[in-house]
Design a protein around this motif. Structure first.
Motif, mmCIF file in Angstrom:
data_model
loop_
_atom_site.group_PDB
_atom_site.id
_atom_site.type_symbol
_atom_site.label_atom_id
_atom_site.label_comp_id
_atom_site.label_asym_id
_atom_site.label_seq_id
_atom_site.Cartn_x
_atom_site.Cartn_y
_atom_site.Cartn_z
ATOM 1 N N THR A 32 -87.543 -1.515 62.647
ATOM 2 C CA THR A 32 -86.428 -2.106 63.396
ATOM 3 C C THR A 32 -85.063 -1.605 62.924
ATOM 4 O OG1 THR A 32 -86.428 -3.958 61.854
ATOM 5 C CG2 THR A 32 -87.649 -4.253 63.892
ATOM 6 N N THR A 33 -85.033 -0.938 61.792
ATOM 7 C CA THR A 33 -83.730 -0.600 61.222
ATOM 8 C C THR A 33 -83.667 0.876 60.860
ATOM 9 O OG1 THR A 33 -83.826 -2.800 60.227
ATOM 10 C CG2 THR A 33 -82.023 -1.399 59.555
ATOM 11 N N LYS A 34 -82.688 1.561 61.407
ATOM 12 C CA LYS A 34 -82.478 2.961 61.048
ATOM 13 C C LYS A 34 -81.769 3.027 59.694
ATOM 14 C CE LYS A 34 -81.928 4.405 65.819
ATOM 15 N NZ LYS A 34 -80.920 4.648 66.860
ATOM 16 N N PRO A 35 -81.961 4.134 58.979
ATOM 17 C CA PRO A 35 -81.329 4.261 57.654
ATOM 18 C C PRO A 35 -79.827 3.954 57.683
ATOM 19 C CG PRO A 35 -82.840 6.071 57.999
ATOM 20 C CD PRO A 35 -82.817 5.306 59.281
ATOM 21 N N TYR A 36 -79.137 4.421 58.730
ATOM 22 C CA TYR A 36 -77.699 4.178 58.826
ATOM 23 C C TYR A 36 -77.419 2.676 58.769
ATOM 24 C CZ TYR A 36 -72.864 4.537 60.512
ATOM 25 O OH TYR A 36 -71.503 4.462 60.628
ATOM 26 N N HIS A 37 -78.227 1.911 59.516
ATOM 27 C CA HIS A 37 -77.996 0.468 59.601
ATOM 28 C C HIS A 37 -78.406 -0.267 58.326
ATOM 29 C CE1 HIS A 37 -78.351 1.444 64.081
ATOM 30 N NE2 HIS A 37 -77.069 1.315 63.785
ATOM 31 N N ILE A 38 -79.371 0.292 57.600
ATOM 32 C CA ILE A 38 -79.732 -0.301 56.298
ATOM 33 C C ILE A 38 -78.512 -0.278 55.382
ATOM 34 C CG2 ILE A 38 -81.134 0.015 54.201
ATOM 35 C CD1 ILE A 38 -83.282 1.301 56.059
ATOM 36 N N GLY A 39 -77.875 0.889 55.321
ATOM 37 C CA GLY A 39 -76.681 1.023 54.482
ATOM 38 C C GLY A 39 -75.547 0.141 54.966
ATOM 39 N N TYR A 40 -75.323 0.183 56.266
ATOM 40 C CA TYR A 40 -74.221 -0.584 56.849
ATOM 41 C C TYR A 40 -74.383 -2.076 56.562
ATOM 42 C CZ TYR A 40 -70.812 -2.120 60.352
ATOM 43 O OH TYR A 40 -69.740 -2.689 60.980
ATOM 44 N N ARG A 41 -75.582 -2.604 56.876
ATOM 45 C CA ARG A 41 -75.798 -4.047 56.729
ATOM 46 C C ARG A 41 -75.742 -4.504 55.275
ATOM 47 N NH1 ARG A 41 -81.142 -5.510 58.694
ATOM 48 N NH2 ARG A 41 -80.760 -7.524 57.730
ATOM 49 N N ALA A 42 -76.301 -3.680 54.398
ATOM 50 C CA ALA A 42 -76.299 -4.062 52.981
ATOM 51 C C ALA A 42 -74.865 -4.180 52.473
ATOM 52 C CB ALA A 42 -77.082 -3.039 52.152
ATOM 53 N N LEU A 43 -74.015 -3.248 52.867
ATOM 54 C CA LEU A 43 -72.621 -3.329 52.437
ATOM 55 C C LEU A 43 -71.913 -4.494 53.135
ATOM 56 C CD1 LEU A 43 -70.393 -2.160 50.663
ATOM 57 C CD2 LEU A 43 -69.786 -0.609 52.520
#
Lengths: 325, 325
Positions: free
Chosen positions: B55-66
């Motif tokens: 459900t989560t692209k690598p870009y969004h993993i980074g974005y959401r975590a920050l």
């Protein structure tokens, strides 16, 4: 144990530093440091990568992980003040073991007058302990790798290769040897970062500095590259513990130059300041040894050279593989 | 890709904040903030626990975590300034995917004028992304959970339950629904913490504040407990996006009260300051809604009550399980 109960169980009852405005218990922690720069560093340890429960007790996992971070703060010329802990917990770890990890951190934090001010506790498949430490340094007083200058004396604190030898003993030797070489095992399990020595050395105007987390071959190269100078190290002057001579010269060579996690310091200081630095070392009960000299040789700058057995060989970052032996 | 090359590939070419004295490239980072308190928080995301590559692209993993971390800084009334990243990398992740994670963080960091100043990169079995954010707040201007007072208006920013609905769509719905409900999916993938609203609200003397990372049921209880007050929330006033009415009232109820990771804010403010806060919200393009009132009822203090369908029921921390439905 529920996550909430666990967090409560590791929460400090008081804060050692008056700089803590808000510790654990809100969205984030707040600290107040006036007239000082803030240093921060993170270090992460993964089960079966950085430690094994075969050789490391939970207490020592916590202790060493925090020690690694404190050592980085010391290597910037700073004083560690507080830390936040992120831990990934697999089902297989008991609440008691987890609490021991935090006790290990707290044991060292107490020595260094530091506070646990926050963290995150999540579940996962492999234990991951990630610590972020905050520290302070007087404005403009930080120590960088890039500050080595020509004719500087290269120095190290303590003895090198101890932690690597300790790990070797834990992994290979019989129970008798464990007792005989308890010193090395302790140095692996509970390294003491050189905070007090560094915090007394403010009078030294210029010093390049690095902590020895991956062996001096690596750290000396970092100084050489950052400062664009040539570092010449005399192997015979690299300090080792007397018992290290019980092992083969090949082992001793490897551990001394490439053995990580001693958390000693390597640095360079002007000839003029060397005497004063020795006095500070004495006052803070720290052994320091001169192991070489900094040269400015445009053909070699950015590299490290090792004087050993009447030969001068290039010492690569990874001392393990690139040396003639 | 070697660790060293990877680190070089994610290293910033410049720092946005003049507060960065030393960024990546020494033992630790150094920042300078005069006359401000330092806020720090850590948030950790584990693959298959906090996100799935389905459900989560690598870009969004980074974005959401920050985003999760920045939201915590905002909830203290602060301004995020810099971050350090610890990442545990399994072999199965490619260098491209890892770089996308860092691009996701950098995308949001750029919006917020923040700098990546350090980190640690280690290998392990499961991807773990742990971010520590530093922020600043004017001395004595931090916003705490414990500052709610009797007769305060309870407010929230934005609409609630969006991210939970977005995750539901990603996990369950057909491709057509993905397009129809793109709004919710975006809210799950790229939540925007309420930094500018909070940074404009310094004129409000007192405000209790929490960010909504686990749903307002949880966050309201934290305010009630920390402030030792009774919070009364009117369910009909809790703001939802119009499209949320497409779903069952049970789903809407659950997502609105317990759906995490909207990264909106919940707070309380005096009646007198409510009008001014609405003006600030307008100026910063922020929707805020009054959803209830703070009472001082010694028999109920520390708890939250929900007005819904002519009934007043206790709203437990975990809105999921303890409500009469």
């Amino acid at each position: 144990m529920e996550e909430f109960d666990f967090i409560r169980s590791i929460q400090p009852n008081f804060y050692r530093q008056s700089s803590v405005v808000k510790g654990i218990g809100d969205d984030a922690a707040i600290v107040r440091h006036t007239n000082e720069d803030i240093i921060t560093t993170v270090d992460t340890m993964v089960e079966d990568v950085h430690f094994s429960s075969k050789t490391t007790k939970p207490y020592h996992i916590g202790y060493r992980a925090l020690a690694a971070n404190i050592s980085d703060i010391a290597a910037m010329g700073g004083k560690p003040t507080s830390y936040v802990v992120s831990i990934v917990i697999p089902d297989s770890w008991t609440a008691d073991e987890l609490q021991e990890i935090y006790q290990g951190m707290n044991g060292l934090a107490k020595e260094c007058n530091m506070d646990l001010i926050g963290g995150d506790t999540v579940s996962g498949e492999q234990l991951v302990l990630s610590i972020t430490v905050l520290g302070t340094v007087l404005k403009g007083k930080a120590r960088f790798r890039s500050d080595a200058q020509e004719n500087d004396i290269i120095f190290v604190t303590g003895t090198l290769g101890d932690a690597a030898c300790g790990l070797h003993i834990l992994l290979n030797a019989s129970h008798t040897d464990h007792e005989k070489y308890q010193y090395f095992i302790n140095r692996h399990r509970m390294p003491m970062p050189r905070v007090s020595f560094i915090n007394q050395s403010d009078a030294i105007k210029r010093m390049s500095l690095n902590d020895i987390s991956d062996g001096i071959a690596n750290e000396a190269n970092e100084i050489a590259m950052a400062s664009d100078k040539t570092l010449i190290i005399d192997y015979d002057k690299v300090p080792s513990h007397p018992q290290l001579f019980d092992f083969s010269s090949k082992q001793k060579f490897k551990w001394t130059l490439s053995g990580g996690e001693d958390f000693e310091l390597i640095g360079t200081v002007s000839n003029r300041d060397w005497e004063q630095l020795q006095v500070i070392a004495k006052q803070t009960d720290t052994n320091i040894s001169a192991i070489g000299i900094v040269r400015n040789d445009y053909k070699k700058n950015g590299t490290v050279w090792l004087q050993h057995n009447q030969e001068l060989n290039r010492l690569e970052k990874s001392g393990y593989t690139h040396l003639r032996r």
